[in-house]
Design an enzyme around this catalytic site. Structure first.
Site, PDB file in Angstrom:
ATOM      1  N   ASN A   1       0.837  -1.205   0.000  1.00 32.58           N
ATOM      2  CA  ASN A   1       0.000   0.000   0.000  1.00 32.58           C
ATOM      3  C   ASN A   1       0.871   1.253   0.000  1.00 32.58           C
ATOM      4  O   ASN A   1       0.400   2.339   0.316  1.00 32.58           O
ATOM      5  CB  ASN A   1      -0.884   0.040   1.252  1.00 32.58           C
ATOM      6  CG  ASN A   1      -1.820  -1.136   1.320  1.00 32.58           C
ATOM      7  OD1 ASN A   1      -2.449  -1.489   0.330  1.00 32.58           O
ATOM      8  ND2 ASN A   1      -1.912  -1.758   2.481  1.00 32.58           N
TER       9      ASN A   1
ATOM     10  N   HIS B   1     -14.448  -2.304   4.599  1.00 34.02           N
ATOM     11  CA  HIS B   1     -13.332  -3.059   5.172  1.00 34.02           C
ATOM     12  C   HIS B   1     -13.714  -3.735   6.491  1.00 34.02           C
ATOM     13  O   HIS B   1     -14.565  -3.244   7.243  1.00 34.02           O
ATOM     14  CB  HIS B   1     -12.177  -2.073   5.408  1.00 34.02           C
ATOM     15  CG  HIS B   1     -10.906  -2.712   5.833  1.00 34.02           C
ATOM     16  ND1 HIS B   1     -10.428  -2.638   7.121  1.00 34.02           N
ATOM     17  CD2 HIS B   1     -10.005  -3.448   5.142  1.00 34.02           C
ATOM     18  CE1 HIS B   1      -9.270  -3.281   7.204  1.00 34.02           C
ATOM     19  NE2 HIS B   1      -8.991  -3.788   6.007  1.00 34.02           N
TER      20      HIS B   1
ATOM     21  N   GLU C   1     -15.970   3.484   2.565  1.00 33.62           N
ATOM     22  CA  GLU C   1     -14.612   3.825   2.122  1.00 33.62           C
ATOM     23  C   GLU C   1     -14.757   4.800   0.956  1.00 33.62           C
ATOM     24  O   GLU C   1     -15.815   4.841   0.311  1.00 33.62           O
ATOM     25  CB  GLU C   1     -13.877   2.571   1.650  1.00 33.62           C
ATOM     26  CG  GLU C   1     -13.680   1.559   2.756  1.00 33.62           C
ATOM     27  CD  GLU C   1     -12.990   0.283   2.271  1.00 33.62           C
ATOM     28  OE1 GLU C   1     -12.087   0.362   1.425  1.00 33.62           O
ATOM     29  OE2 GLU C   1     -13.367  -0.796   2.754  1.00 33.62           O
TER      30      GLU C   1
ATOM     31  N   SER D   1     -10.459  -1.059  -1.610  1.00 35.94           N
ATOM     32  CA  SER D   1      -9.152  -1.654  -1.862  1.00 35.94           C
ATOM     33  C   SER D   1      -9.219  -2.945  -2.667  1.00 35.94           C
ATOM     34  O   SER D   1      -8.192  -3.413  -3.144  1.00 35.94           O
ATOM     35  CB  SER D   1      -8.443  -1.917  -0.540  1.00 35.94           C
ATOM     36  OG  SER D   1      -9.193  -2.809   0.237  1.00 35.94           O
TER      37      SER D   1
ATOM     38  N   ASP E   1     -13.959   6.670   5.119  1.00 34.93           N
ATOM     39  CA  ASP E   1     -12.651   6.069   5.380  1.00 34.93           C
ATOM     40  C   ASP E   1     -11.811   6.225   4.113  1.00 34.93           C
ATOM     41  O   ASP E   1     -12.061   5.556   3.108  1.00 34.93           O
ATOM     42  CB  ASP E   1     -12.831   4.589   5.747  1.00 34.93           C
ATOM     43  CG  ASP E   1     -11.498   3.904   6.037  1.00 34.93           C
ATOM     44  OD1 ASP E   1     -10.449   4.444   5.650  1.00 34.93           O
ATOM     45  OD2 ASP E   1     -11.518   2.817   6.625  1.00 34.93           O
TER      46      ASP E   1
ATOM     47  N   HIS F   1      -7.320   4.372   1.474  1.00 32.82           N
ATOM     48  CA  HIS F   1      -6.641   4.185   0.182  1.00 32.82           C
ATOM     49  C   HIS F   1      -6.722   5.433  -0.701  1.00 32.82           C
ATOM     50  O   HIS F   1      -6.316   5.393  -1.866  1.00 32.82           O
ATOM     51  CB  HIS F   1      -7.219   2.965  -0.544  1.00 32.82           C
ATOM     52  CG  HIS F   1      -7.060   1.714   0.268  1.00 32.82           C
ATOM     53  ND1 HIS F   1      -5.918   0.947   0.246  1.00 32.82           N
ATOM     54  CD2 HIS F   1      -7.885   1.141   1.180  1.00 32.82           C
ATOM     55  CE1 HIS F   1      -6.053  -0.061   1.093  1.00 32.82           C
ATOM     56  NE2 HIS F   1      -7.231   0.037   1.673  1.00 32.82           N
TER      57      HIS F   1
ATOM     58  N   LYS G   1      -0.221   3.594   4.770  1.00 29.77           N
ATOM     59  CA  LYS G   1      -0.289   3.240   3.349  1.00 29.77           C
ATOM     60  C   LYS G   1       0.518   4.274   2.551  1.00 29.77           C
ATOM     61  O   LYS G   1       1.742   4.231   2.608  1.00 29.77           O
ATOM     62  CB  LYS G   1      -1.753   3.116   2.950  1.00 29.77           C
ATOM     63  CG  LYS G   1      -2.452   2.038   3.815  1.00 29.77           C
ATOM     64  CD  LYS G   1      -3.863   1.773   3.410  1.00 29.77           C
ATOM     65  CE  LYS G   1      -4.630   0.990   4.467  1.00 29.77           C
ATOM     66  NZ  LYS G   1      -4.162  -0.364   4.709  1.00 29.77           N
TER      67      LYS G   1
HETATM   68  N1  PMP Z   1      -9.597   1.014   6.529  1.00 33.90           N
HETATM   69  C1  PMP Z   1      -9.404   0.466   5.329  1.00 33.90           C
HETATM   70  C2  PMP Z   1     -10.355   0.788   4.236  1.00 33.90           C
HETATM   71  C3  PMP Z   1      -8.311  -0.383   5.110  1.00 33.90           C
HETATM   72  O1  PMP Z   1      -8.126  -0.933   3.910  1.00 33.90           O
HETATM   73  C4  PMP Z   1      -7.427  -0.651   6.168  1.00 33.90           C
HETATM   74  C5  PMP Z   1      -6.185  -1.521   6.007  1.00 33.90           C
HETATM   75  N2  PMP Z   1      -6.139  -2.382   4.981  1.00 33.90           N
HETATM   76  C6  PMP Z   1      -7.685  -0.076   7.400  1.00 33.90           C
HETATM   77  C7  PMP Z   1      -8.759   0.765   7.555  1.00 33.90           C
HETATM   78  C8  PMP Z   1      -6.797  -0.352   8.567  1.00 33.90           C
HETATM   79  O2  PMP Z   1      -5.745   0.529   8.568  1.00 33.90           O
HETATM   80  P1  PMP Z   1      -4.399   0.162   9.353  1.00 33.90           P
HETATM   81  O3  PMP Z   1      -3.613  -0.717   8.465  1.00 33.90           O
HETATM   82  O4  PMP Z   1      -3.776   1.486   9.642  1.00 33.90           O
HETATM   83  O5  PMP Z   1      -4.841  -0.542  10.606  1.00 33.90           O
END
Ligand code: PMP
Length: 385
Positions: A46, A137, A181, A185, A210, A213, A244
């Site tokens: 990421n 997520h 989101e 992702s 969120d 990404h 990321k």
């Molecule tokens: N939100 C989303 C949309 C994610 O994809 C991720 C991690 N893949 C997270 C939160 C979690 O973030 P972190 O890796 O900082 O715990």
């Protein structure tokens, strides 16, 4: 069934379904990563701005921080932020985040996972309703599970369905929270933030986005998709991660002062955990200062992604999305596992993504691009495919 028997049976089932997960031993090396001693182009990170492949940035950070008064490289916060762990780096980082986001209040967390499992349970009661995109997520789902509110999922990106639920339900609850989101992702597709803001305003709902990404990658200064649409001030809570595109660890949320004060008092995943080490918090702030100005890196990344998507489609493959995440959808788990294996043999670090992470029948390999890659890298991927 006794525990050991049950676990072994479930693990066997996972193996049979090509869904068994295990931890690989990898050594990062610039844009590549060594797997079993072989360098592979890393298409699974990421690190969207390619900052981990940029050692002079680290050196510049160490040199700059050496001259600060406080112990900038300390490796532990030694306690929760609510006790003695709120070191000066936090204040400076939250100031920097606030400045990026039109001087709105901000709060830094240990990770995006901590943010998502903590915010909804803190803010909601059983008289509230959470509306969540079906492909949100796992951390968002876990936050919903921990909260007392009722919840409904709407089909992925289907804002007509979301509006239908809002029409039907908004009178029956004290508060409605919409959470999604921005950049997803698994498909690399993007939620329609302007329409979400319209819906939030029309139905008097709270909107949480969120941008895990999206930050660093979208927007003039890298604030995310919200910045591209000039919506920073219209979204109740914007979440970004440092792990990321910002090549660090931790996360932040942008919000108003009342919500910030309330989270500091009630958010369990903020209160009951040791704060981030000063060195990490200071590095996050240093990186933010750099990434704000990385518009040309962002443009380069988007043009690489477009080249890859076009190439896949021209070769008759199936892909989707509009971001730096480019999926290559093959369908069955077995095909995805086999394709990923072949691509790794050919020098590309990709892994199969299978249900339950993605819907059944849409197993895929996913190319996660970074701005440190070149046009030639994309051509090589297409040749190999
Ligand atoms: N939100 C989303 C949309 C994610 O994809 C991720 C991690 N893949 C997270 C939160 C979690 O973030 P972190 O890796 O900082 O715990």
């Amino acid at each position: 069934m006794k525990l050991k028997d049950r676990l072994e049976k479930e693990l066997d089932d996972l193996k049979l379904a090509d869904q068994f997960r295990f931890l690989r031993q990898l050594t990062p090396d610039g844009t590549h990563s060594h797997l079993d001693g072989k360098p592979l182009l890393n298409l699974s990170s990421n690190d969207y701005l390619g900052l981990s492949a940029w050692p002079q940035l680290r050196r510049e950070f160490y040199e700059q921080m050496e001259h600060t008064a406080d112990d900038a490289f300390a490796l532990s916060a030694t306690s929760s932020r609510l006790l003695t762990g709120n070191h000066p780096g936090y204040l400076r980082l939250e100031d920097a985040v606030s400045q990026m986001y039109n001087n709105r209040d901000s709060l830094v967390f240990n990770s995006g996972y901590h943010a998502n499992v903590g915010i909804l349970p803190a803010l909601t009661t059983r008289k509230d309703l959470i509306l969540s995109d079906k492909l949100n997520h796992a951390s968002i789902i876990d936050g919903i599970r921990l909260s007392e509110a009722e919840f409904k999922r709407y089909p992925h990106l289907d804002l007509d369905k979301l509006e239908a639920i809002l029409q039907k339900e908004s009178q029956h609850y004290d508060n409605i929270f919409i959470i999604t989101e921005s950049v997803f992702s698994m498909d690399g597709d993007i939620a329609d933030l302007p329409r979400l803001v319209d819906l939030k305003e029309k139905y008097d709902a709270m909107l949480i986005i969120d941008e895990a990404h999206g930050v660093g990658v979208f927007g003039e200064r890298g604030c995310g998709v919200c910045e591209e649409h000039n919506l920073i001030d219209k979204i109740d809570i914007i979440i970004g991660t440092f792990g990321k595109a910002f090549c660090s660890a931790g996360a932040y949320a942008v919000m108003d002062k009342t919500i910030r004060d309330y989270l500091i008092n009630k958010m369990r995943s903020l209160i009951f955990t040791t704060g981030l080490p000063p060195v990490v918090v200071n590095w996050s702030r240093f990186v933010l200062g750099k990434t704000i100005k990385m518009q040309s890196n962002r443009n380069h990344l988007h043009s690489l992604a477009e080249k890859l998507r076009t190439g896949i489609r021209n070769a008759g493959g199936e892909t989707c999305g509009k971001s730096q995440i480019v999926p290559y959808i093959v369908g069955s788990n077995t095909d995805a596992v086999k394709l990923a294996e072949k691509l790794r043999e050919a020098g590309l670090m990709v892994f199969p993504i299978r249900p339950p992470t993605v819907p059944k029948g849409s197993a895929r390999v996913r190319f996660s691009l970074t701005a440190a890659m070149t046009e030639q890298d994309i051509e090589r991927i297409l040749e190999i495919l």
